[in-house]
Design a protein around this motif. Sequence first.
Motif, PDB file in Angstrom:
ATOM      1  N   PHE A 107     -27.979 -30.064  30.216  1.00  0.00           N
ATOM      2  CA  PHE A 107     -26.955 -30.532  29.284  1.00  0.00           C
ATOM      3  C   PHE A 107     -26.898 -32.046  29.324  1.00  0.00           C
ATOM      4  N   SER A 156     -25.844 -35.897  23.385  1.00  0.00           N
ATOM      5  CA  SER A 156     -25.962 -34.992  22.246  1.00  0.00           C
ATOM      6  C   SER A 156     -24.920 -33.884  22.283  1.00  0.00           C
ATOM      7  N   THR A 166     -25.347 -31.168  23.905  1.00  0.00           N
ATOM      8  CA  THR A 166     -26.098 -29.915  23.888  1.00  0.00           C
ATOM      9  C   THR A 166     -27.002 -29.832  25.116  1.00  0.00           C
ATOM     10  N   VAL A 167     -27.536 -28.640  25.338  1.00  0.00           N
ATOM     11  CA  VAL A 167     -28.584 -28.468  26.341  1.00  0.00           C
ATOM     12  C   VAL A 167     -29.900 -28.869  25.693  1.00  0.00           C
ATOM     13  N   GLU A 168     -30.564 -29.840  26.298  1.00  0.00           N
ATOM     14  CA  GLU A 168     -31.801 -30.366  25.717  1.00  0.00           C
ATOM     15  C   GLU A 168     -33.015 -29.913  26.512  1.00  0.00           C
ATOM     16  N   LYS A 227     -37.037 -32.296  23.026  1.00  0.00           N
ATOM     17  CA  LYS A 227     -35.950 -33.121  22.522  1.00  0.00           C
ATOM     18  C   LYS A 227     -35.934 -34.470  23.229  1.00  0.00           C
TER      19      LYS A 227
END
Length: 350
Positions: A137, A141, A143-145, A149
């Motif tokens: 995470f 962002s 989010t979990v990348e 990414k």
Amino acid sequence: MKTNTPKNTLDNFIRLLYVLLVLLLGLMAYLFFGQVDSKKNAAVQSDSSAVFIQPDSNFTHVWTAPSDWRMMYLSPSQKELVVYGRELIAHTSDYLGPKGSVKAMSNGMNCQNCHLKAGSQPWGNNYFAVESTYPKFRARSGTVENQIKRVNDCFERSLNGMKLDSTSKEMQAILAYIAWLGQDIAKDVKPKGSGIFKLKYLKRASDPDKGKLVYDAKCQSCHQANGEGVLAEGGKSYTYPPLWGVHSYNQGAGLFRISNLAGFVKYNMPLGTTYEKAQLTDEEAWDVAAYINSMPRPEKDLSKDWPEIAAKPFDHPFGPYADSFPASQHKFGPYKPISDWIKKHRKSKS
């Protein structure tokens, strides 16, 4: 039968005196020079203890990249990917720059300009912990990348370019090389020497004016007075990358945070510096980072970054903020009051 005469007795007595004198002189010399040596040794020991400095444990036993000979255990196809991935990191622009042989999709800088020695330099913004810590995470962002990414973030921010196709041979090669560098590191472990060294905060704000003096003295011979860098022969990439201007990293890059750039500069710049032998003081590193990041560079839409405002780092230079500190302090410091506020805020929420 031979008898002793007075003359023989006198000769024997003289010989005895001579022997005793030699022995006495030898004893005196031994005592004298032994004492001198003792004093000399004591002085050396005293002097040594006075100048000895305990090594900084931050810079001992740092992690290093696996040796190339170990590639003999890879399959031919996997070895080809790893070697190509390293080539892409070291000479990105030759393949993916404005005049790239594969695709024109970045600003002419190489990944290696920010990730030294193809991402293998201790404290040189290396990739050692990428394989062990991703997916993860990331608050930027929200989010979990995954690693794709993360790689594309670099292309869009540090290289001010476009995303690399996740199915392309180039992306697969870069991922294979990153996996190669981190193959011996356990899951969720960040070994000593990975990433960028975190410098202690200054008690004052970092000063771009003082930083310009450092830049003029230590940096401009390579990066040039106007920060434009020096193009390599053929004009496809840079021998010395631009630090600001239209061909440099944009405002969304990790090195646009002054704390990251200061830590990077401290143990890697000017050319020839290593973590074992820094040339700049902490203050000089902070100030020159402030100067470089105060200069114009490409902009990027950051409106989707840090969806949770309170998760912004202390030196993110763009508002809005959950705290009451001004944008100028978030950019240049002093940072400790902001950092203390963030720690207190997070603790109160938990």
